[in-house]
Motif scaffolding. Sequence first.
Motif, PDB file in Angstrom:
ATOM      1  N   ALA A 184      40.665  70.746 -33.020  1.00 17.66           N
ATOM      2  CA  ALA A 184      39.235  70.468 -33.193  1.00 17.66           C
ATOM      3  C   ALA A 184      38.836  70.444 -34.666  1.00 17.66           C
ATOM      4  O   ALA A 184      37.740  69.982 -34.997  1.00 17.66           O
ATOM      5  CB  ALA A 184      38.409  71.504 -32.442  1.00 17.66           C
ATOM      6  N   ARG A 185      39.704  70.919 -35.551  1.00 14.18           N
ATOM      7  CA  ARG A 185      39.417  70.925 -36.988  1.00 14.18           C
ATOM      8  C   ARG A 185      39.989  69.704 -37.704  1.00 14.18           C
ATOM      9  O   ARG A 185      39.869  69.597 -38.922  1.00 14.18           O
ATOM     10  CB  ARG A 185      39.980  72.206 -37.616  1.00 14.18           C
ATOM     11  CG  ARG A 185      39.264  73.462 -37.148  1.00 14.18           C
ATOM     12  CD  ARG A 185      39.925  74.722 -37.704  1.00 14.18           C
ATOM     13  NE  ARG A 185      39.174  75.916 -37.331  1.00 14.18           N
ATOM     14  CZ  ARG A 185      38.188  76.451 -38.033  1.00 14.18           C
ATOM     15  NH1 ARG A 185      37.837  75.899 -39.186  1.00 14.18           N
ATOM     16  NH2 ARG A 185      37.545  77.507 -37.613  1.00 14.18           N
ATOM     17  N   ARG A 186      40.580  68.794 -36.966  1.00  9.16           N
ATOM     18  CA  ARG A 186      41.071  67.578 -37.606  1.00  9.16           C
ATOM     19  C   ARG A 186      39.923  66.804 -38.243  1.00  9.16           C
ATOM     20  O   ARG A 186      38.827  66.742 -37.675  1.00  9.16           O
ATOM     21  CB  ARG A 186      41.721  66.658 -36.566  1.00  9.16           C
ATOM     22  CG  ARG A 186      43.046  67.123 -36.013  1.00  9.16           C
ATOM     23  CD  ARG A 186      43.488  66.170 -34.914  1.00  9.16           C
ATOM     24  NE  ARG A 186      44.776  66.557 -34.348  1.00  9.16           N
ATOM     25  CZ  ARG A 186      45.333  65.990 -33.275  1.00  9.16           C
ATOM     26  NH1 ARG A 186      44.690  64.992 -32.664  1.00  9.16           N
ATOM     27  NH2 ARG A 186      46.494  66.401 -32.829  1.00  9.16           N
ATOM     28  N   PRO A 187      40.161  66.155 -39.369  1.00  7.01           N
ATOM     29  CA  PRO A 187      39.106  65.351 -39.989  1.00  7.01           C
ATOM     30  C   PRO A 187      38.969  63.967 -39.358  1.00  7.01           C
ATOM     31  O   PRO A 187      38.388  63.061 -39.956  1.00  7.01           O
ATOM     32  CB  PRO A 187      39.559  65.257 -41.447  1.00  7.01           C
ATOM     33  CG  PRO A 187      41.051  65.319 -41.366  1.00  7.01           C
ATOM     34  CD  PRO A 187      41.368  66.252 -40.220  1.00  7.01           C
ATOM     35  N   PHE A 188      39.482  63.807 -38.167  1.00 11.64           N
ATOM     36  CA  PHE A 188      39.394  62.522 -37.466  1.00 11.64           C
ATOM     37  C   PHE A 188      39.479  62.777 -35.961  1.00 11.64           C
ATOM     38  O   PHE A 188      39.870  63.869 -35.514  1.00 11.64           O
ATOM     39  CB  PHE A 188      40.535  61.585 -37.901  1.00 11.64           C
ATOM     40  CG  PHE A 188      41.909  62.130 -37.636  1.00 11.64           C
ATOM     41  CD1 PHE A 188      42.552  61.926 -36.419  1.00 11.64           C
ATOM     42  CD2 PHE A 188      42.579  62.863 -38.618  1.00 11.64           C
ATOM     43  CE1 PHE A 188      43.816  62.442 -36.180  1.00 11.64           C
ATOM     44  CE2 PHE A 188      43.842  63.378 -38.383  1.00 11.64           C
ATOM     45  CZ  PHE A 188      44.466  63.165 -37.160  1.00 11.64           C
ATOM     46  N   GLU A 208      51.416  77.166 -26.731  1.00 11.60           N
ATOM     47  CA  GLU A 208      50.504  76.486 -27.645  1.00 11.60           C
ATOM     48  C   GLU A 208      50.713  74.973 -27.677  1.00 11.60           C
ATOM     49  O   GLU A 208      49.921  74.248 -28.274  1.00 11.60           O
ATOM     50  CB  GLU A 208      50.661  77.052 -29.064  1.00 11.60           C
ATOM     51  CG  GLU A 208      50.225  78.503 -29.195  1.00 11.60           C
ATOM     52  CD  GLU A 208      48.719  78.673 -29.068  1.00 11.60           C
ATOM     53  OE1 GLU A 208      47.976  77.685 -29.238  1.00 11.60           O
ATOM     54  OE2 GLU A 208      48.278  79.795 -28.785  1.00 11.60           O
ATOM     55  N   GLY A 209      51.787  74.487 -27.062  1.00 11.10           N
ATOM     56  CA  GLY A 209      52.025  73.052 -27.028  1.00 11.10           C
ATOM     57  C   GLY A 209      52.555  72.512 -28.352  1.00 11.10           C
ATOM     58  O   GLY A 209      52.969  73.258 -29.239  1.00 11.10           O
ATOM     59  N   THR A 210      52.541  71.204 -28.478  1.00  6.85           N
ATOM     60  CA  THR A 210      53.042  70.549 -29.689  1.00  6.85           C
ATOM     61  C   THR A 210      52.167  70.937 -30.877  1.00  6.85           C
ATOM     62  O   THR A 210      50.953  70.738 -30.850  1.00  6.85           O
ATOM     63  CB  THR A 210      53.028  69.026 -29.509  1.00  6.85           C
ATOM     64  OG1 THR A 210      53.770  68.690 -28.331  1.00  6.85           O
ATOM     65  CG2 THR A 210      53.639  68.329 -30.711  1.00  6.85           C
ATOM     66  N   PRO A 211      52.747  71.493 -31.932  1.00  9.82           N
ATOM     67  CA  PRO A 211      51.932  72.006 -33.042  1.00  9.82           C
ATOM     68  C   PRO A 211      51.341  70.894 -33.904  1.00  9.82           C
ATOM     69  O   PRO A 211      51.848  69.772 -33.971  1.00  9.82           O
ATOM     70  CB  PRO A 211      52.926  72.846 -33.846  1.00  9.82           C
ATOM     71  CG  PRO A 211      54.262  72.241 -33.555  1.00  9.82           C
ATOM     72  CD  PRO A 211      54.187  71.773 -32.121  1.00  9.82           C
ATOM     73  N   GLU A 212      50.245  71.239 -34.576  1.00 16.20           N
ATOM     74  CA  GLU A 212      49.611  70.310 -35.499  1.00 16.20           C
ATOM     75  C   GLU A 212      50.550  69.928 -36.639  1.00 16.20           C
ATOM     76  O   GLU A 212      50.443  68.833 -37.192  1.00 16.20           O
ATOM     77  CB  GLU A 212      48.333  70.922 -36.074  1.00 16.20           C
ATOM     78  CG  GLU A 212      47.157  70.869 -35.126  1.00 16.20           C
ATOM     79  CD  GLU A 212      46.665  69.434 -34.914  1.00 16.20           C
ATOM     80  OE1 GLU A 212      45.781  68.985 -35.665  1.00 16.20           O
ATOM     81  OE2 GLU A 212      47.193  68.775 -33.995  1.00 16.20           O
ATOM     82  N   ALA A 261      44.795  78.789 -29.854  1.00 13.89           N
ATOM     83  CA  ALA A 261      44.750  78.540 -31.297  1.00 13.89           C
ATOM     84  C   ALA A 261      45.066  77.082 -31.607  1.00 13.89           C
ATOM     85  O   ALA A 261      44.459  76.473 -32.510  1.00 13.89           O
ATOM     86  CB  ALA A 261      45.732  79.466 -32.015  1.00 13.89           C
ATOM     87  N   SER A 262      45.993  76.491 -30.860  1.00 20.78           N
ATOM     88  CA  SER A 262      46.346  75.095 -31.108  1.00 20.78           C
ATOM     89  C   SER A 262      45.194  74.155 -30.756  1.00 20.78           C
ATOM     90  O   SER A 262      44.977  73.139 -31.425  1.00 20.78           O
ATOM     91  CB  SER A 262      47.595  74.714 -30.306  1.00 20.78           C
ATOM     92  OG  SER A 262      47.413  74.979 -28.927  1.00 20.78           O
ATOM     93  N   TRP A 272      47.495  66.183 -26.209  1.00 19.10           N
ATOM     94  CA  TRP A 272      48.043  66.693 -27.469  1.00 19.10           C
ATOM     95  C   TRP A 272      48.931  67.912 -27.231  1.00 19.10           C
ATOM     96  O   TRP A 272      49.780  68.229 -28.061  1.00 19.10           O
ATOM     97  CB  TRP A 272      46.907  67.059 -28.419  1.00 19.10           C
ATOM     98  CG  TRP A 272      45.993  65.922 -28.745  1.00 19.10           C
ATOM     99  CD1 TRP A 272      44.676  65.802 -28.392  1.00 19.10           C
ATOM    100  CD2 TRP A 272      46.316  64.736 -29.477  1.00 19.10           C
ATOM    101  NE1 TRP A 272      44.165  64.612 -28.857  1.00 19.10           N
ATOM    102  CE2 TRP A 272      45.142  63.943 -29.534  1.00 19.10           C
ATOM    103  CE3 TRP A 272      47.485  64.269 -30.098  1.00 19.10           C
ATOM    104  CZ2 TRP A 272      45.108  62.716 -30.174  1.00 19.10           C
ATOM    105  CZ3 TRP A 272      47.440  63.046 -30.746  1.00 19.10           C
ATOM    106  CH2 TRP A 272      46.273  62.285 -30.783  1.00 19.10           C
ATOM    107  N   HIS A 273      48.746  68.582 -26.129  1.00 20.65           N
ATOM    108  CA  HIS A 273      49.549  69.768 -25.796  1.00 20.65           C
ATOM    109  C   HIS A 273      50.931  69.358 -25.276  1.00 20.65           C
ATOM    110  O   HIS A 273      51.949  69.850 -25.755  1.00 20.65           O
ATOM    111  CB  HIS A 273      48.806  70.607 -24.744  1.00 20.65           C
ATOM    112  CG  HIS A 273      49.554  71.818 -24.285  1.00 20.65           C
ATOM    113  ND1 HIS A 273      49.346  73.061 -24.834  1.00 20.65           N
ATOM    114  CD2 HIS A 273      50.520  71.984 -23.346  1.00 20.65           C
ATOM    115  CE1 HIS A 273      50.145  73.940 -24.246  1.00 20.65           C
ATOM    116  NE2 HIS A 273      50.862  73.306 -23.338  1.00 20.65           N
TER     117      HIS A 273
END
Length: 255
Positions: free
Chosen positions: A246-250, A15-19, A240-241, A187-188
Motif C-alpha cells: 500500500a506504500r508503493r508510489p504507484f 507474507e507472500g512474495t516480498p516487495e 506487513a507485506s 501480489w501475495h
Amino acid sequence: MGVVMDGDRLIDQGEGTPESDWLPWLDAASLPSVTAEVLVPAGARAVVVAPHPDDEVLSVGGLLAQLAESDREVCVIAVTDGTASHPGSSRWTPADLGHARALESRRALALLGLLQPPLRLGLPDGRLSEMRSVLEDKFLNLLRPGDVVFTTWRLDGHPDHEATGHASAHAARHVGARLVEVPVWAWHWAAPGDPRVPWAGARRLQLDANALPRKIRATLAFQSQLQPDDTTGAQPILRASTVARARRPFEVFFT
C-alpha cells in the motif's frame, strides 16, 4: 483470514512474495503508464466495488485521492461489512466488526478527500461465491452506462474477491460500463513475470505527492485489521507485506 486455496492460487499464512522481488521487476517491466484522467474521463463516474472494507483503499486508494482532487464523481460500494475477519474472537465479534469496519472505511475515504460514505450492501463476508446471482442483480441496479467500474481481479485468489469481480464484469457488460480490475491478493501468491497474470493488459498509475501520503494514512485507518488479537493469538489481518504494498508510489490496473 485463514488459508485460502483457489486452484493454484494459494493465499497462505505467510507474507507472500516480498516487495524486494516485486519492485525491481515492476520497474524493469516498464508497464505502460496511465493517468487518472484517462482512467476516468471527464463526465464519467468512478464506481469502486470493494468486497471488504479496506479493499477500496488497498486497491485504488491513490487513484481515489487523485479523483477527489479533480472533483470527479465517485461511488464506493461496500459489498460486505467484513464481519468474518476475526473468527472466534471475543475482542472482535461480528457485531463489533460490522460497526468498527464501517467507521474505519468512512474515515479512510475522508482521508482520501471523499466525504460521501460507501453504499453498504451488507452481504455475508466469506460467502460471496455462493451469491453470484444476487451480486449481479444488485450491481445491475446500481451501475449506469458510462461508469468506470474498479473492482478486484476475477482471478485474485480470494473467493470473495473473485465473485465480486465476476459479478461486476457481468453487470458492467450489460449496462454499458467499463470494467477495470485490480490485483490485491495476487501480489501475495504470484511471482514476477507469473504467466497466470495478464501483464499485457496491465497499466501503471504513478501517485503524486498528495495522493501517496493520503493513501498511506487511509490504510492506517483500518486499526481493527492492523492489531494482533490477544483473545485468539491471531496476528494482524493486514500483514506487513500488504501494508508495504500500500506504500508503493504507484498502482497497477488490468484494463
